[in-house]
Design a protein around this motif. Structure first.
Motif, PDB file in Angstrom:
ATOM      1  N   THR A 116       0.780  -1.238   0.036  1.00  0.00           N
ATOM      2  CA  THR A 116       0.054   0.152   0.103  1.00  0.00           C
ATOM      3  C   THR A 116       0.918   1.187   0.138  1.00  0.00           C
ATOM      4  O   THR A 116       0.474   2.187  -0.701  1.00  0.00           O
ATOM      5  N   LEU A 117       1.717   1.116   0.821  1.00  0.00           N
ATOM      6  CA  LEU A 117       2.822   2.396   0.676  1.00  0.00           C
ATOM      7  C   LEU A 117       3.542   2.549  -0.499  1.00  0.00           C
ATOM      8  O   LEU A 117       3.707   3.706  -0.947  1.00  0.00           O
ATOM      9  N   ARG A 118       3.984   1.490  -0.916  1.00  0.00           N
ATOM     10  CA  ARG A 118       4.574   1.556  -2.371  1.00  0.00           C
ATOM     11  C   ARG A 118       3.626   2.260  -3.406  1.00  0.00           C
ATOM     12  O   ARG A 118       4.012   3.136  -4.232  1.00  0.00           O
ATOM     13  N   THR A 119       2.350   1.838  -3.527  1.00  0.00           N
ATOM     14  CA  THR A 119       1.404   2.251  -4.287  1.00  0.00           C
ATOM     15  C   THR A 119       0.985   3.675  -4.242  1.00  0.00           C
ATOM     16  O   THR A 119       1.063   4.783  -5.115  1.00  0.00           O
ATOM     17  N   ARG A 120       1.042   4.121  -2.774  1.00  0.00           N
ATOM     18  CA  ARG A 120       0.935   5.629  -2.506  1.00  0.00           C
ATOM     19  C   ARG A 120       2.189   6.493  -3.028  1.00  0.00           C
ATOM     20  O   ARG A 120       1.698   7.481  -3.549  1.00  0.00           O
ATOM     21  N   ARG A 121       3.348   5.933  -2.908  1.00  0.00           N
ATOM     22  CA  ARG A 121       4.462   6.609  -3.227  1.00  0.00           C
ATOM     23  C   ARG A 121       4.667   6.823  -4.500  1.00  0.00           C
ATOM     24  O   ARG A 121       4.737   7.891  -5.208  1.00  0.00           O
ATOM     25  N   ALA A 122       4.093   5.697  -5.442  1.00  0.00           N
ATOM     26  CA  ALA A 122       4.086   5.815  -6.756  1.00  0.00           C
ATOM     27  C   ALA A 122       3.279   6.763  -7.348  1.00  0.00           C
ATOM     28  O   ALA A 122       3.447   7.617  -8.242  1.00  0.00           O
ATOM     29  N   ALA A 123       2.024   6.931  -6.681  1.00  0.00           N
ATOM     30  CA  ALA A 123       0.988   7.890  -7.329  1.00  0.00           C
ATOM     31  C   ALA A 123       1.406   9.356  -6.905  1.00  0.00           C
ATOM     32  O   ALA A 123       1.177  10.116  -7.634  1.00  0.00           O
ATOM     33  N   ALA A 124       1.989   9.511  -5.747  1.00  0.00           N
ATOM     34  CA  ALA A 124       2.579  10.721  -5.559  1.00  0.00           C
ATOM     35  C   ALA A 124       3.594  11.402  -6.207  1.00  0.00           C
ATOM     36  O   ALA A 124       3.686  12.317  -6.781  1.00  0.00           O
ATOM     37  N   LYS A 125       4.310  10.350  -6.766  1.00  0.00           N
ATOM     38  CA  LYS A 125       5.647  10.512  -7.561  1.00  0.00           C
ATOM     39  C   LYS A 125       4.835  11.012  -9.120  1.00  0.00           C
ATOM     40  O   LYS A 125       5.399  11.934  -9.774  1.00  0.00           O
ATOM     41  N   ALA A 126       4.185  10.447  -9.274  1.00  0.00           N
ATOM     42  CA  ALA A 126       3.472  10.387 -10.622  1.00  0.00           C
ATOM     43  C   ALA A 126       2.702  12.106 -10.787  1.00  0.00           C
ATOM     44  O   ALA A 126       2.662  12.432 -11.621  1.00  0.00           O
ATOM     45  N   ARG A 127       2.050  12.370  -9.542  1.00  0.00           N
ATOM     46  CA  ARG A 127       1.374  13.425  -9.390  1.00  0.00           C
ATOM     47  C   ARG A 127       2.448  14.697  -9.550  1.00  0.00           C
ATOM     48  O   ARG A 127       2.316  15.576 -10.069  1.00  0.00           O
ATOM     49  N   ARG A 128       3.589  14.464  -8.716  1.00  0.00           N
ATOM     50  CA  ARG A 128       4.501  15.249  -8.711  1.00  0.00           C
ATOM     51  C   ARG A 128       5.228  15.714 -10.304  1.00  0.00           C
ATOM     52  O   ARG A 128       5.476  16.771 -10.688  1.00  0.00           O
ATOM     53  N   ALA A 129       5.539  14.449 -10.879  1.00  0.00           N
ATOM     54  CA  ALA A 129       6.011  14.672 -12.294  1.00  0.00           C
ATOM     55  C   ALA A 129       4.785  15.284 -13.067  1.00  0.00           C
ATOM     56  O   ALA A 129       5.429  16.161 -14.168  1.00  0.00           O
ATOM     57  N   GLU A 130       3.631  15.128 -13.054  1.00  0.00           N
ATOM     58  CA  GLU A 130       2.605  15.619 -13.934  1.00  0.00           C
ATOM     59  C   GLU A 130       2.674  17.221 -13.663  1.00  0.00           C
ATOM     60  O   GLU A 130       2.487  18.054 -14.378  1.00  0.00           O
ATOM     61  N   ARG A 131       2.680  17.591 -12.235  1.00  0.00           N
ATOM     62  CA  ARG A 131       2.745  18.870 -12.104  1.00  0.00           C
ATOM     63  C   ARG A 131       4.053  19.719 -12.674  1.00  0.00           C
ATOM     64  O   ARG A 131       3.650  20.625 -12.914  1.00  0.00           O
ATOM     65  N   ALA A 132       5.003  19.117 -12.491  1.00  0.00           N
ATOM     66  CA  ALA A 132       6.199  19.603 -12.912  1.00  0.00           C
ATOM     67  C   ALA A 132       6.164  19.763 -14.479  1.00  0.00           C
ATOM     68  O   ALA A 132       6.784  20.851 -15.025  1.00  0.00           O
ATOM     69  N   ALA A 133       5.639  18.897 -15.161  1.00  0.00           N
ATOM     70  CA  ALA A 133       5.421  19.036 -16.349  1.00  0.00           C
ATOM     71  C   ALA A 133       4.245  20.002 -16.988  1.00  0.00           C
ATOM     72  O   ALA A 133       4.933  20.672 -17.986  1.00  0.00           O
ATOM     73  N   HIS A 134       3.447  20.169 -16.179  1.00  0.00           N
ATOM     74  CA  HIS A 134       2.456  21.204 -16.304  1.00  0.00           C
ATOM     75  C   HIS A 134       3.334  22.503 -16.127  1.00  0.00           C
ATOM     76  O   HIS A 134       2.877  23.603 -16.944  1.00  0.00           O
ATOM     77  N   GLU A 135       4.081  22.783 -15.124  1.00  0.00           N
ATOM     78  CA  GLU A 135       4.742  24.042 -14.881  1.00  0.00           C
ATOM     79  C   GLU A 135       5.765  24.443 -16.307  1.00  0.00           C
ATOM     80  O   GLU A 135       5.953  25.546 -16.405  1.00  0.00           O
ATOM     81  N   VAL A 136       6.116  23.416 -16.838  1.00  0.00           N
ATOM     82  CA  VAL A 136       7.194  23.406 -17.580  1.00  0.00           C
ATOM     83  C   VAL A 136       6.235  24.220 -18.889  1.00  0.00           C
ATOM     84  O   VAL A 136       6.914  24.950 -19.569  1.00  0.00           O
ATOM     85  N   VAL A 137       5.115  23.654 -19.172  1.00  0.00           N
ATOM     86  CA  VAL A 137       4.535  23.896 -20.432  1.00  0.00           C
ATOM     87  C   VAL A 137       4.149  25.231 -20.120  1.00  0.00           C
ATOM     88  O   VAL A 137       4.014  26.275 -21.047  1.00  0.00           O
ATOM     89  N   GLN A 138       3.596  25.832 -18.870  1.00  0.00           N
ATOM     90  CA  GLN A 138       3.324  27.113 -18.779  1.00  0.00           C
ATOM     91  C   GLN A 138       4.429  28.185 -18.833  1.00  0.00           C
ATOM     92  O   GLN A 138       4.305  28.933 -19.138  1.00  0.00           O
ATOM     93  N   SER A 139       5.460  27.716 -18.475  1.00  0.00           N
ATOM     94  CA  SER A 139       6.968  28.583 -18.462  1.00  0.00           C
ATOM     95  C   SER A 139       7.143  28.757 -19.939  1.00  0.00           C
ATOM     96  O   SER A 139       7.253  29.800 -20.367  1.00  0.00           O
TER      97      SER A 139
END
Length: 68
Positions: free
Chosen positions: A27-50
């Motif tokens: 369960t912890l691994r799954t949550r960490r992977a989901a959080a990592k995916a959210r962070r990567a998506e947010r970072a990609a979105h910020e790059v596109v905005q920049s």
């Protein structure tokens, strides 16, 4: 015979705890992977905005140069 029964009971208890621990870790691994995916998506979105902001500044500057 009682010692054997106690031994078997303890062994079953340890196996149950190990199963629960494996479930918690999965369960912890799954949550960490989901959080990592959210962070990567947010970072990609910020790059596109920049990139969009940079392009906007370039277009505005080019327009100002054309209107001079």
């Amino acid at each position: 015979m009682i010692e054997y029964e106690l031994y078997k009971s303890r062994q079953q208890e340890l196996l149950a705890v190990a199963d629960r621990d494996r479930l918690v870790m999965a369960t912890l691994r799954t949550r960490r992977a989901a959080a990592k995916a959210r962070r990567a998506e947010r970072a990609a979105h910020e790059v596109v905005q920049s990139a969009a902001a940079i392009e906007s500044v370039r277009m505005r500057r080019n327009l100002q140069l054309l209107t001079r």
